[in-house]
Motif scaffolding. Structure first.
Motif, PDB file in Angstrom:
ATOM      1  N   TRP A 174     -17.988  26.439  56.582  1.00 44.61           N
ATOM      2  CA  TRP A 174     -18.554  25.110  56.406  1.00 44.61           C
ATOM      3  C   TRP A 174     -18.595  24.340  57.729  1.00 44.61           C
ATOM      4  CZ3 TRP A 174     -15.828  20.317  56.699  1.00 44.61           C
ATOM      5  CH2 TRP A 174     -14.467  20.417  56.934  1.00 44.61           C
ATOM      6  N   GLY A 175     -19.447  23.324  57.746  1.00 42.74           N
ATOM      7  CA  GLY A 175     -19.627  22.490  58.941  1.00 42.74           C
ATOM      8  C   GLY A 175     -20.957  21.768  58.845  1.00 42.74           C
ATOM      9  N   MET A 176     -21.211  20.855  59.769  1.00 44.59           N
ATOM     10  CA  MET A 176     -22.434  20.052  59.713  1.00 44.59           C
ATOM     11  C   MET A 176     -23.669  20.905  59.983  1.00 44.59           C
ATOM     12  SD  MET A 176     -22.443  17.835  63.268  1.00 44.59           S
ATOM     13  CE  MET A 176     -23.964  17.000  62.869  1.00 44.59           C
ATOM     14  N   GLY A 177     -24.825  20.418  59.581  1.00 44.90           N
ATOM     15  CA  GLY A 177     -26.067  21.139  59.798  1.00 44.90           C
ATOM     16  C   GLY A 177     -26.346  21.370  61.265  1.00 44.90           C
ATOM     17  N   GLY A 178     -26.758  22.591  61.607  1.00 43.00           N
ATOM     18  CA  GLY A 178     -27.110  22.888  62.991  1.00 43.00           C
ATOM     19  C   GLY A 178     -25.956  23.315  63.857  1.00 43.00           C
ATOM     20  N   VAL A 179     -24.757  23.471  63.258  1.00 41.28           N
ATOM     21  CA  VAL A 179     -23.582  23.761  64.067  1.00 41.28           C
ATOM     22  C   VAL A 179     -23.381  25.254  64.301  1.00 41.28           C
ATOM     23  CG1 VAL A 179     -21.823  23.986  62.249  1.00 41.28           C
ATOM     24  CG2 VAL A 179     -21.237  22.861  64.426  1.00 41.28           C
ATOM     25  N   GLY A 180     -24.115  26.105  63.561  1.00 36.96           N
ATOM     26  CA  GLY A 180     -24.034  27.542  63.815  1.00 36.96           C
ATOM     27  C   GLY A 180     -23.491  28.364  62.661  1.00 36.96           C
ATOM     28  N   LYS A 181     -23.503  27.820  61.452  1.00 34.53           N
ATOM     29  CA  LYS A 181     -22.997  28.565  60.281  1.00 34.53           C
ATOM     30  C   LYS A 181     -23.858  29.783  59.993  1.00 34.53           C
ATOM     31  CE  LYS A 181     -23.388  25.030  57.513  1.00 34.53           C
ATOM     32  NZ  LYS A 181     -23.977  24.087  58.477  1.00 34.53           N
ATOM     33  N   THR A 182     -25.181  29.600  59.994  1.00 32.12           N
ATOM     34  CA  THR A 182     -26.089  30.719  59.726  1.00 32.12           C
ATOM     35  C   THR A 182     -25.993  31.759  60.821  1.00 32.12           C
ATOM     36  OG1 THR A 182     -27.595  29.282  58.494  1.00 32.12           O
ATOM     37  CG2 THR A 182     -28.495  31.345  59.328  1.00 32.12           C
ATOM     38  N   THR A 183     -25.851  31.312  62.068  1.00 32.26           N
ATOM     39  CA  THR A 183     -25.686  32.251  63.189  1.00 32.26           C
ATOM     40  C   THR A 183     -24.474  33.139  62.970  1.00 32.26           C
ATOM     41  OG1 THR A 183     -26.733  30.756  64.770  1.00 32.26           O
ATOM     42  CG2 THR A 183     -25.239  32.401  65.674  1.00 32.26           C
ATOM     43  N   VAL A 262     -20.969  43.328  49.864  1.00 25.20           N
ATOM     44  CA  VAL A 262     -20.629  41.999  50.365  1.00 25.20           C
ATOM     45  C   VAL A 262     -21.889  41.141  50.253  1.00 25.20           C
ATOM     46  CG1 VAL A 262     -21.049  42.721  52.769  1.00 25.20           C
ATOM     47  CG2 VAL A 262     -19.809  40.617  52.303  1.00 25.20           C
ATOM     48  N   LEU A 263     -21.760  40.027  49.558  1.00 25.06           N
ATOM     49  CA  LEU A 263     -22.861  39.077  49.388  1.00 25.06           C
ATOM     50  C   LEU A 263     -22.690  37.957  50.401  1.00 25.06           C
ATOM     51  CD1 LEU A 263     -25.310  37.914  47.780  1.00 25.06           C
ATOM     52  CD2 LEU A 263     -23.637  36.724  46.345  1.00 25.06           C
ATOM     53  N   LEU A 264     -23.690  37.780  51.270  1.00 26.35           N
ATOM     54  CA  LEU A 264     -23.689  36.702  52.261  1.00 26.35           C
ATOM     55  C   LEU A 264     -24.665  35.634  51.769  1.00 26.35           C
ATOM     56  CD1 LEU A 264     -23.950  39.033  55.381  1.00 26.35           C
ATOM     57  CD2 LEU A 264     -21.867  38.129  54.351  1.00 26.35           C
ATOM     58  N   LEU A 265     -24.130  34.544  51.262  1.00 32.68           N
ATOM     59  CA  LEU A 265     -24.932  33.513  50.609  1.00 32.68           C
ATOM     60  C   LEU A 265     -25.020  32.317  51.554  1.00 32.68           C
ATOM     61  CD1 LEU A 265     -26.394  32.917  47.955  1.00 32.68           C
ATOM     62  CD2 LEU A 265     -24.233  32.073  47.027  1.00 32.68           C
ATOM     63  N   ASP A 266     -26.195  32.108  52.108  1.00 32.64           N
ATOM     64  CA  ASP A 266     -26.360  31.120  53.173  1.00 32.64           C
ATOM     65  C   ASP A 266     -26.874  29.784  52.632  1.00 32.64           C
ATOM     66  OD1 ASP A 266     -26.390  30.094  55.748  1.00 32.64           O
ATOM     67  OD2 ASP A 266     -28.425  30.794  56.162  1.00 32.64           O
ATOM     68  N   ASN A 267     -26.184  28.704  53.010  1.00 29.37           N
ATOM     69  CA  ASN A 267     -26.670  27.338  52.823  1.00 29.37           C
ATOM     70  C   ASN A 267     -26.691  26.889  51.359  1.00 29.37           C
ATOM     71  OD1 ASN A 267     -27.691  24.835  53.574  1.00 29.37           O
ATOM     72  ND2 ASN A 267     -29.819  25.548  53.507  1.00 29.37           N
ATOM     73  N   ILE A 268     -25.533  26.920  50.720  1.00 30.22           N
ATOM     74  CA  ILE A 268     -25.455  26.381  49.361  1.00 30.22           C
ATOM     75  C   ILE A 268     -25.002  24.921  49.434  1.00 30.22           C
ATOM     76  CG2 ILE A 268     -25.007  28.641  48.348  1.00 30.22           C
ATOM     77  CD1 ILE A 268     -22.083  27.831  47.986  1.00 30.22           C
ATOM     78  N   TRP A 269     -25.489  24.122  48.503  1.00 29.38           N
ATOM     79  CA  TRP A 269     -25.210  22.681  48.498  1.00 29.38           C
ATOM     80  C   TRP A 269     -24.315  22.271  47.331  1.00 29.38           C
ATOM     81  CZ3 TRP A 269     -27.518  18.827  51.813  1.00 29.38           C
ATOM     82  CH2 TRP A 269     -28.276  19.384  52.849  1.00 29.38           C
ATOM     83  N   GLU A 270     -24.126  23.186  46.397  1.00 31.35           N
ATOM     84  CA  GLU A 270     -23.272  22.911  45.250  1.00 31.35           C
ATOM     85  C   GLU A 270     -22.705  24.236  44.760  1.00 31.35           C
ATOM     86  OE1 GLU A 270     -25.844  20.999  42.521  1.00 31.35           O
ATOM     87  OE2 GLU A 270     -27.180  22.716  42.281  1.00 31.35           O
ATOM     88  N   GLU A 271     -21.776  24.143  43.831  1.00 30.67           N
ATOM     89  CA  GLU A 271     -21.150  25.348  43.302  1.00 30.67           C
ATOM     90  C   GLU A 271     -22.192  26.277  42.682  1.00 30.67           C
ATOM     91  OE1 GLU A 271     -17.742  26.654  40.028  1.00 30.67           O
ATOM     92  OE2 GLU A 271     -18.322  24.551  40.267  1.00 30.67           O
TER      93      GLU A 271
END
Length: 917
Positions: A174-183, A262-271
């Motif tokens: 987790w972290g703010m948008g654009g900080v490199g989570k998807t990277t 392994v499931l890599l689930l990118d950019n979820i906003w809720e459970e």
């Protein structure tokens, strides 16, 4: 009748000049002067068009595209104004010298004619020079997932330690948008896929006993977004598993519950309910799953979502970079040679970098926007612009980022700015669909033919990719960072001042849009609706600013209420593709400004006669309308501004209508069905892009007779039910065909190649479908460089699909070392081939993950896979269980490396899944 003198006196209550009087008494003279000026402009415009349409310039772009585009647009607007003024003058001045117009009307018309003549004269004098340049080769797009900084390397260490820990099932990033989570997520995926370029992660691979993917059968990277539907996530998972796209979670569960994944689930906003997705829960107590490794890693902006997803303490917070690390990333994206050339550049660059607050996305986007600036003045202007905006990236505050990112938008040319906003607001479009959308919205400008238009559009897209604003996903859909999307929405709303200027809505469940939502349309310029919408809102007011309306891919939407279109008379763009409407309402004739209409893949079976009201229509897109047949006589020929006509594959026009269309110099692309040889010959002189040959009485067919080289390029060809056709000659030049279908041509036995080899001739062909034919060998498809889908069905006599003669086998083996078979194939479907005994007489390569679907091929006993096949090749077999069990193998280890999906033999629609692994 009122005395003309009284009328005159009523006009002169104030001081007037001799010029004012001339407007009244010399109106005809002013009108004649205006006509002469317009004729000169028309001549100049024709000169420009002739130069633009020069066939020698195919494949090039204008050096001053924006200037020419603006000049042509202004010339068109002046023509419209002149036509309106002449119409007003003619209404009351039919007889020379008549005083049927009152003095005020004469004065107004004379004055407007005089003013308009001056504007036209000035515009004529500004005729732009036409200068073409070659499209420059694309610059390499920077690797978006570059590892920068000790923090990111440390985060990769932590992620891998979690993956190696049997007690950890769910990991939250987790972290703010654009900080490199998807990277970070992409780097994890690359390491698990055994990426040869992952030198930094080599030590982790060694920890896993040399198995780069830790023994995972499936590494699934799934992209979510705010408001995404569960069904869409299931569809992505199913596609990654090469299952049929569906909402059935059981199909997914049956594959994964007995697999290591392994499931890599990118950019979820809720459970997200993993069980509802078909994902076996990593913390399940089911003993049957204990022997399998089930891992889930997700990214989110919210720590609260991590808690709801039961990540516990197994979380990674991604934070902004420290100044030294931020400086390294910033330098990677600006022009380093410029920075090193002068200490002043370095000083300014450092200050700009500090404004980005260590956020990787801001550092990359702002750095790219500065990379083409080479003067101190330009750099100082950039710094002043950012400082004057009084903004700075603040950790956790998304709003602070948008004004800084907007600088990259401001740095784009005006038309590319519009292209960017359109791509962002209408995201989730396939790339080709977006390029067509740009054309329909008038963002490409004038073009010689469709191929050049697509060339310009791809050049624009490449610019946006290089600016780190857009990119293409693996499946060729348009993607962009979530923060970039937020910036685009913010810009489109006049930086938050007009929230409803651009409206993009997605609806999860079947719904009726309430009228209160329709109230928001009053000031909207573009509205896009996705999801299951049944009824549109009642609009009690005029939507006078609405120019673009898109309601697409919606099976619930069946009716447009009467009177709906009366409220949006300025609409220029209407897209209703893949809805279930059966007809357009009568009041569609109110859309007199419409320039683009798309009713493809709807239930409409005939084109409405109201089309003749669309005098400004440029794009008529009516693909795949079942039962369309012959279009009403004179319907299209009356629309004289048409650029693109697409009624492929079932719509057609008579020869007389086609001859009239040939006189339209504006037509750039046409798609239709051909039902006679005479029509085919006429179409060869038109810019034919999509062509269906149906029931023609021909024995042979030469490819070079299907389209005119000077006008455009054929993109899709369908040959159906031609009972006498025995031979197709592939000749002429490289084609731009991306889809070829040959159906029910039972006498076809030979495809003859001249001039070029198949890989050169079909260098961009993506889909090939052959059904009910008797071709004896299809070896020519093996090396088509872009072929991704191949379907061969109902061919009663074929025994071997891909056969290479013995004397050529050695040569073929040598070629294969440099060019593998099926370099891009992902789907091979073979169905109902009763005499098929062999797919090929040599072993096949499948360099990409591929699905082989076999149905009703009972005499096929062997599959042509190499003995060296391994798990990393990801080859899936979809077949009947009974047939699979009857197969013979030269090497007993091969089946263990294939993943199979079985259908129940008695019921082809019922599926079960089993893994050979």
């Amino acid at each position: 009748m009122k005395d003309p003198v009284d009328c005159l006196c009523s006009c002169f209550q104030h001081y007037v000049t001799r010029q004012d009087i001339s407007y009244v008494f010399r109106t005809k003279e002013k009108i004649d002067d205006l006509k002469n000026a317009m004729e000169q402009l028309r001549t100049k415009k024709e000169d420009v068009q002739i130069k633009l349409n020069d066939p020698q310039q195919n494949g090039k772009v204008l050096d001053n595209q924006h200037q020419v585009q603006d000049w042509l647009r202004d010339a068109g607007e002046k023509k419209d104004k002149v036509e309106w003024l002449l119409e007003e003058y003619g209404k009351g001045n039919c007889v020379a010298g008549s005083y049927s117009l009152n003095c005020y009307s004469r004065y107004k018309i004379g004055r407007n004619a005089f003013k308009l003549k001056d504007e036209i004269t000035q515009l004529t004098a500004k005729q732009p020079e036409i200068k073409f340049i070659d499209i420059p080769p694309p610059k390499p797009v920077p690797e978006s997932s570059k590892i920068v900084g000790k923090k990111i390397r440390s985060n990769i260490d932590i992620a891998h330690s979690y993956l190696a820990d049997e007690r950890v099932g769910i990991i939250g990033i987790w972290g703010m948008g654009g900080v490199g989570k998807t990277t970070l997520l992409k780097k994890i995926k690359h390491s698990l896929s055994g990426d040869a370029n992952m030198g930094l992660l080599k030590k982790f691979n060694q920890l896993w006993s040399g198995n780069a993917n830790m023994g995972f059968h499936h590494v699934l990277l799934i992209k979510a977004s705010k408001g995404i539907q569960v069904g869409e996530l299931r569809k992505q998972i199913a596609e990654k598993l090469n299952l049929k796209p569906s909402d059935d979670k059981e199909d997914i569960l049956n594959v994964l519950k007995k697999s290591n994944f392994v499931l890599l689930l990118d950019n979820i906003w809720e459970e997200v309910d993993l069980v509802d997705l078909g994902i076996p829960h990593p913390y399940s107590d089911d003993n049957s799953t204990k022997k399998y490794k089930h891992k889930v890693i997700f990214t989110t902006r919210s720590e609260d979502v991590c808690a709801k997803m039961s990540a516990g303490k197994n979380t990674i917070k991604v934070e902004c970079l420290e100044p030294d690390e931020a400086w390294d990333l910033f330098k990677d994206n600006v022009n380093l040679a410029v920075i090193d050339s002068d200490e002043k550049f370095k000083e300014i660059a450092w200050q700009v970098m500090e404004k980005c607050g260590g956020l990787p996305l801001a550092l990359k986007v702002v750095g790219k926007a500065m990379s083409n600036k080479k003067s101190i003045q330009d750099w100082e202007f950039i710094l002043n612009s950012i400082e004057n905006s009084d903004t700075k990236v603040v950790q956790g505050m998304q709003e602070s980022l948008l004004p800084i990112l907007k600088f990259s938008y401001d740095n784009l040319p005006r038309n590319i700015q519009e292209c960017f906003l359109c791509a962002s607001i209408l995201r989730w479009l396939p790339k080709d669909g977006l390029l067509a959308c740009w054309m329909g919205l008038g963002l490409i400008g004038d073009f010689v033919n469709l191929q050049q238009a697509y060339g310009i559009a791809r050049y624009i897209f490449k610019n946006l990719e290089e600016s780190c604003l857009l990119y293409s996903s693996d499946d060729d859909y348009v993607s962009l960072h979530d923060v970039i999307y937020e910036m685009a929405v913010w810009i489109a709303s006049d930086c938050g001042k007009k929230v409803n200027k651009w409206i993009g809505k997605e609806y999860d469940l079947a719904t009726k849009i309430p009228s209160i939502n329709g109230e928001n349309w009053r000031f909207a310029s573009r509205v896009s609706i996705n999801g299951k919408v049944e009824l549109l809102p009642i609009l009690p007011h005029q939507c006078s600013d609405l120019l673009c309306l898109m309601i697409r891919f919606n099976s619930c939407f069946k009716n447009i209420p009467e009177g709906f279109f009366k409220q949006m008379t300025k609409l220029t763009y209407l897209d209703l593709e893949a809805t279930h409407i059966k007809e357009l309402p009568k009041d569609i004739k109110c859309l007199v400004n419409l320039q683009y209409l798309n009713i493809s893949s709807t239930n409409i079976s005939s084109l409405p006669k109201e089309l003749v009201c669309f005098k400004k229509l440029q794009y008529l897109i009516c693909k795949h309308l079942k039962g369309l047949g012959k279009v009403e006589k004179d319907l299209m020929s009356k629309l004289q501004k048409l650029k693109v006509i697409d009624i492929f594959p079932s719509g057609w026009v008579e020869l007389e209508e086609l001859n009239k269309l040939k006189k339209h110099n504006s037509i750039k692309a046409i798609g239709m069905c051909v039902v006679s040889e005479e029509v085919r010959q006429q179409l060869s002189c038109l810019p034919t892009a999509w062509l269906s040959l149906y029931n023609l009485d021909i024995i042979s067919l030469s490819f070079d007779t299907l389209s005119c080289e000077n006008h455009g390029y054929l993109q899709s060809l369908q040959i159906e039910s031609c009972p006498q056709l025995k031979k197709i000659v592939m000749n002429g030049r490289k084609t731009h065909l991306n889809k070829l279908t040959i159906f029910n041509v039972e006498k076809l036995q030979n495809i003859i190649w001249k001039d070029l080899s198949p890989p050169e001739f079909f260098h961009v062909l993506k889909e090939l479908s052959i059904s009910k034919c008797n071709l004896d060998n299809l070896a020519w498809v093996l090396h088509l460089p872009c072929l991704s889908e191949l379907r061969i069905t109902d061919c009663a006599k074929i025994e071997t699909l891909f056969y290479i003669e013995e004397e050529r086998e050695i040569q073929q083996q040598e070629v294969s070392e440099h060019r593998p078979t099926f370099p891009a194939l992902t789907n091979l479907y073979i169905t109902n081939l009763p005499k098929l005994v062999s797919i090929s007489n040599f072993a096949l390569d499948f360099p990409r993950p591929a699905l082989l679907r076999v149905r009703q091929c009972l005499n096929l006993k062997k599959l042509p896979f190499k003995s060296g096949i391994n798990n990393n090749q990801h080859i899936y077999i979809d077949c009947e269980n009974k047939w699979w069990e009857s197969l013979e193998w030269d090497n007993a280890s091969i089946p263990s490396h294939l993943l199979t999906y079985f259908i129940v033999d008695e019921n082809p629609n019922e599926c079960t899944t089993s893994g050979s692994k």
